[in-house]
Design a protein around this motif. Structure first.
Motif, PDB file in Angstrom:
ATOM      1  N   TYR A 290     -14.009 -16.789  12.863  1.00 60.50           N
ATOM      2  CA  TYR A 290     -13.948 -15.944  11.860  1.00 60.50           C
ATOM      3  C   TYR A 290     -15.213 -16.091  10.907  1.00 60.50           C
TER       4      TYR A 290
ATOM      5  N   TYR B 171      -8.826 -13.693   8.859  1.00 61.69           N
ATOM      6  CA  TYR B 171      -8.322 -14.158  10.198  1.00 61.69           C
ATOM      7  C   TYR B 171      -6.949 -13.341  10.508  1.00 61.69           C
TER       8      TYR B 171
ATOM      9  N   LYS C 130      -3.199  -9.735   9.874  1.00 60.31           N
ATOM     10  CA  LYS C 130      -4.762  -9.713   9.481  1.00 60.31           C
ATOM     11  C   LYS C 130      -5.004  -9.721   8.029  1.00 60.31           C
TER      12      LYS C 130
ATOM     13  N   LEU D   9      -4.153 -16.483  15.807  1.00 58.45           N
ATOM     14  CA  LEU D   9      -3.981 -17.801  15.679  1.00 58.45           C
ATOM     15  C   LEU D   9      -2.814 -18.663  16.037  1.00 58.45           C
TER      16      LEU D   9
ATOM     17  N   ALA E 154     -10.445 -21.614  13.564  1.00 60.57           N
ATOM     18  CA  ALA E 154     -10.638 -20.558  12.617  1.00 60.57           C
ATOM     19  C   ALA E 154     -11.763 -20.407  11.931  1.00 60.57           C
TER      20      ALA E 154
END
Ligand code: ADP
Ligand code: ZN
Ligand code: ZN
Length: 699
Positions: free
Chosen positions: A92, A282, A275, A287, A88
C-alpha cells in the motif's frame, strides 16, 4: 558485548519511506521486541526488526544512540505479524514504521514496564475465573449444507469463499469452525471480521453464548475503533498473550497480534468498509488472505480463511471461478424458507410526484394489518438533500465544499455531510429575502414523516394505529441507541422502519415480510463502474432481511421503485441469480480491462487550489516519463474528484492502470521519490498532501 538493533519507528507521513533506524544496545534484543528509543529530541516507541552483533557498515558507530528502554515484559511481536505489516506497507506504498506503529494500540506508546506488568497480571487473574470445559452448550444440528461446508473446511488448502444466501446459516458455520479450532489446538486463535461496529454486539452475543460456558468470558475480545484506548489496549494484550482465543473486530483487527492464529473469518466480505479510506489504504479482506497464507507457510498448523457473503465481491468471485479460492455454496435458507419475491414498480406509470407508489402503500397496509413488519430503505439521511429558493437561484450550498448542505427538519439545521459545517435554517432566502424556501428531494426524515401520514389509517391486528420509526446515523449517534431501536423492532413496537443501508446489513429481523428500496436508479447509471455491484449487493442484503422466519417467508417481498424496470440488473435480482449477474459484470470488466482483469491505483492530491492539485499530479506524471516500467502502466490526466472541494480543500486525482499487479507495484515504488520531490514544483504551490491508493474502490 554491543548489539546494533535496527528499529522501526513511526516516521511522520511524507518524510519519505524511511526504513528501520540503527541503535545500540548492551543486551541482545529479539526481533519483535518493543523498545523506547530517542528520535531527535523525543523518545518514541519502536519495534526491533533485527539485532545483529556486527556494527552497520555504512555509518560510524559512535554516532549511534542507545536504546532507552525495552518493554521486556511483553512477548516479542511474532514473525508472522511482522511479515504482515511489512507486506502491507510495501503493497500500500507506506513507510514501514508508519504502518507498523499505526496499527498498534495507541495506549501502548505511553506504557512502561511497571504498568505493563500490572495489566498483564490483571489478564492472568480474570482468566482464572469460572470456565468449565464440560459444560453442555446448546447448539443446533448442522443442516446438510452446513455439514458439507464444514467437511470441506477440514481439508481446505486455499481460501474458502462461503457463498451462502442470507439466512443460510453462515454464522453457524463460523461458530462451528471456531469450535473446531479451539478444540484441536489449545493455543489456537480465531479472528472474525465484520464490516461495521454496529454488527459487533449481536455477533459478540452469539459467540459469547456459544463459547463462554466452556472457555470463560476472557476467551473472547472485541477490537474496534469505538473502544476507549484503555479497553483497546487490554483487548490487544489479551490477543497477544493468547488469553483471548477469539477476536471479533472491524477492519483494524486484521493487524491484531495473534500468535496462535488458525482461522480468519471475513463476514460480508464484499463490504466496502473493509477498505480503509485514510492513512494506509489497506483492504482488510485482502490482507486476511495474505495473513492466512503467511501463517500457514510458517507454522506446523494451517491457518484457514473463510470469506463469507451472499453477494461476494467480483474480485473474490473471479478468484473462485479460477480455482484460486474454493467456493462453498449454501443456496438454501435454514428452515427451507424462500427468498422474497421481487416486485418492481414502474414509476413511469404512477401518479405524478408520488414518492411512495399506491401499490407499495397498499402492500404495506396489508402487512401491518397482519402484524408483520416492513423495512423501507433510502440511502440518504436528513429531510431533504437541498433547500432552494423559488424566487432566485439560492441553494443551500455549503460554503466550504462543492456540495449542498442537507436540510434536517427535526432540529432545523442545514448540515454538510462532508465537512460537518452546520447552521440554522434561514427563515428567509439569504439572497433575496423570499420567505418561500423549499426542500428539494427526499431523505429518510421526510420519508418517515410522509409514511406516518400516509399510513395514519392503517391499523394493526389489535386495532392500534401503525407505528413508523427511523434508523440511520442520526438516530443511532448516542451510545446504546442502536441496541434500543433494534430491541423495539424485535419486540414488535415498530411496524415500519425507514432507514439507510445501515438497516440492510446483517441484522436478524424475524417478522419483516416486506422490504422496499426507494431511489435506487442513480446507481444504475453512475459513472463509478462498481455502482451496479454495490446496488445488487445492497438489494440482495436488504431482501435478506425479509422472510427470515420460515413461517412467513412464503409471502415475503422485496419492492423496488424504478423508472427503468427493464434494466438487466433487475432481471438477475428477480431470480436471485448472483452468478448470472456476476458473469455479466465480469464480462464487461474483462472487455474493458478493469479490475479484476486489470490493476489500478489512484494518486490523490489535496491543495489550496484545484490548479495546484492538478499541476502537482501532471507534474509528477511528466517526471515519471523515464522510469523503468513506465511503458507497462497508463497514467490518465488529472481530474477533480466528484466532490471537488471539501472543507475548503481542493481535491484531484490521477488514475494509474496496468495489466499486471507486479508491474503496477514496481512502477509505484520507483515513482515514490518523485512524488516527494514533486512537492517542490513551483506550479504545485499550495499542495497540502498527496496519497497513493492501491486497488481503490471508487475511481
Ligand atoms: P446467515 O449468517 O447466513 O444470514 P445465520 O447464521 O444468522 O444466517 O442463520 C439464520 C438463522 O438460522 C439464525 O437464527 C440461526 O440461529 C439459525 N440457524 C443456523 N443454523 C441452524 C441450524 N443448523 N439449525 C437450526 N437453526 C439454525
Ligand atoms: Zn432567493
Ligand atoms: Zn461542507
Amino acid at each position: 558485548m554491543t548489539y546494533w538493533p535496527s528499529v522501526v519507528v513511526a516516521t511522520p507521513a511524507h518524510s519519505g519511506l524511511a526504513g528501520p533506524l540503527t541503535y545500540r544496545s548492551e543486551q541482545p534484543l529479539a526481533a519483535g521486541n518493543l523498545v523506547r528509543v530517542p528520535l531527535g529530541a523525543r523518545e518514541v516507541l519502536g519495534i526491533v526488526w533485527s539485532c545483529p552483533s556486527d556494527p552497520p557498515a555504512d555509518c560510524s558507530k559512535e554516532q549511534l544512540r542507545p536504546v532507552s528502554a525495552v518493554l521486556d515484559g511483553l512477548m516479542p511481536l511474532g514473525d508472522g505479524w511482522r511479515q504482515l505489516v511489512a507486506f502491507a506497507a510495501r503493497y500500500y506504498q507506506r513507510g514501514l514504521g508508519e504502518m507498523a506503529l499505526s496499527v498498534l494500540p495507541p495506549a501502548l506508546r505511553d506504557l512502561d514496564n511497571t504498568q505493563l506488568a500490572r495489566r498483564l497480571k490483571r489478564l492472568a487473574k480474570v482468566n482464572d475465573s469460572a470456565a468449565c470445559p464440560e459444560t453442555p452448550v446448546a447448539r443446533p444440528q448442522p443442516s446438510a449444507e452446513q455439514q458439507q461446508v464444514l467437511d470441506a473446511l477440514g481439508t481446505l488448502d486455499r481460501p474458502a469463499l462461503l457463498y451462502g444466501s442470507t439466512g443460510s446459516g453462515k454464522t453457524e458455520v463460523y461458530l462451528r469452525a471456531t469450535e473446531q479450532v479451539l478444540q484441536d489446538d489449545p493455543g489456537g486463535q480465531v479472528l472474525v471480521l465484520v464490516p461495521e461496529i454496529n454488527l459487533t454486539p449481536q455477533l459478540e452475543a452469539r459467540f459469547r453464548q456459544r463459547f463462554e460456558p466452556r472457555h470463560g468470558s476472557t476467551a473472547l475480545v472485541s477490537l474496534h475503533s469505538g473502544m476507549t484506548p484503555a479497553q483497546r489496549l487490554q483487548a490487544w494484550l489479551a490477543a497477544h498473550a493468547g488469553t483471548a482465543r477469539i477476536v471479533l473486530g472491524t477492519r483494524m483487527a486484521i493487524f491484531a497480534s495473534l500468535p496462535g492464529l488458525r482461522l480468519i473469518v471475513v463476514d460480508e466480505e464484499h463490504d466496502p468498509s473493509y477498505k480503509s479510506q485514510e492513512g494506509a489504504r489497506y483492504s482488510a479482506r485482502d490482507l486476511a488472505v495474505y495473513r492466512a497464507k503467511v501463517e500457514s507457510d510458517r507454522g506446523p498448523h494451517p491457518c484457514r480463511v473463510i470469506l463469507g457473503s451472499a453477494t461476494p465481491s467480483l474480485e473474490s468471485w473471479h478468484a473462485a471461478e479460477q480455482g484460486r479460492y474454493r467456493r462453498l455454496a449454501m443456496p438454501g435458507r435454514i428452515g427451507g424458507g424462500e427468498l422474497p419475491r421481487l416486485r418492481l414498480v414502474d414509476m413511469n406509470h404512477q401518479p405524478k410526484g408520488a414518492t411512495l407508489s399506491p401499490p407499495l402503500l397498499a402492500a404495506m397496509e396489508e402487512r401491518i394489518a397482519r402484524g408483520e413488519q416492513c423495512l423501507v430503505l433510502l440511502n440518504r439521511r436528513g429531510y431533504a438533500p437541498v433547500l432552494s429558493c423559488d424566487a432566485c437561484a439560492w441553494k443551500s450550498q455549503c460554503p466550504h465544499c462543492s456540495a449542498f448542505q442537507v436540510f434536517h427538519k427535526l432540529d432545523r439545521t442545514l448540515r454538510c455531510h462532508h465537512c460537518g459545517f452546520t447552521r440554522r435554517v434561514p427563515r428567509a432566502c439569504p439572497d433575496c429575502g423570499n420567505l418561500d424556501i423549499a426542500p428539494i428531494g427526499r431523505g429518510t426524515e421526510q420519508i418517515e414523516e410522509h409514511l406516518a401520514g400516509l399510513l395514519s389509517r392503517a391499523v394493526r391486528p389489535d386495532g392500534t394505529p401503525a407505528r413508523v420509526a427511523r434508523m440511520d446515523a442520526d438516530t443511532t449517534r448516542t451510545k446504546g441507541s442502536l441496541e434500543q431501536q433494534l430491541q423495539a423492532l424485535h419486540e414488535g413496537e415498530v411496524d415500519v422502519l425507514v432507514g439507510t443501508q445501515m438497516v440492510a446489513k446483517g441484522h436478524d429481523f424475524r417478522r419483516i415480510t416486506l422490504v422496499a428500496g426507494l431511489n435506487v436508479d442513480a446507481a444504475l447509471f453512475a459513472s463509478d463502474y462498481r455502482a451496479p455491484e454495490r446496488l445488487f449487493a445492497l438489494l440482495m442484503q436488504a431482501a435478506g432481511r425479509a422472510g427470515r422466519d420460515a413461517g412467513h417467508s412464503g409471502r415475503s417481498e422485496m419492492w423496488v421503485q424504478t423508472w427503468h424496470p427493464t434494466h438487466p440488473l433487475f432481471a438477475a435480482l428477480k431470480k436471485h441469480d448472483y452468478p448470472a449477474f456476476a458473469a455479466e459484470q465480469l464480462a464487461e470488466r474483462e472487455a474493458a480491462a478493469m479490475p479484476p482483469f486489470g490493476y489500478q491505483a489512484l494518486l490523490r492530491a489535496d491543495a489550496r487550489t484545484q490548479d495546484a492539485a492538478q499541476a502537482y499530479l501532471n507534474g509528477v506524471a511528466d517526471a515519471a516519463a523515464d522510469l523503468p516500467g513506465r511503458d507497462e502502466v497508463t497514467l490518465y490526466p488529472a481530474v477533480p474528484l466528484p466532490i471537488q472541494r471539501v472543507a475548503n480543500v481542493e481535491r484531484a486525482q490521477m488514475l494509474v492502470e496496468s495489466h499486471s499487479r507486479q508491474a503496477l507495484q514496481r512502477f509505484l515504488w520507483a515513482w515514490q521519490p518523485l512524488l516527494l520531490q514533486g512537492r517542490g514544483l513551483p506550479e504545485a504551490r499550495g499542495l497540502i498532501r498527496f496519497a497513493v491508493d492501491v486497488d481503490p474502490l471508487a475511481v
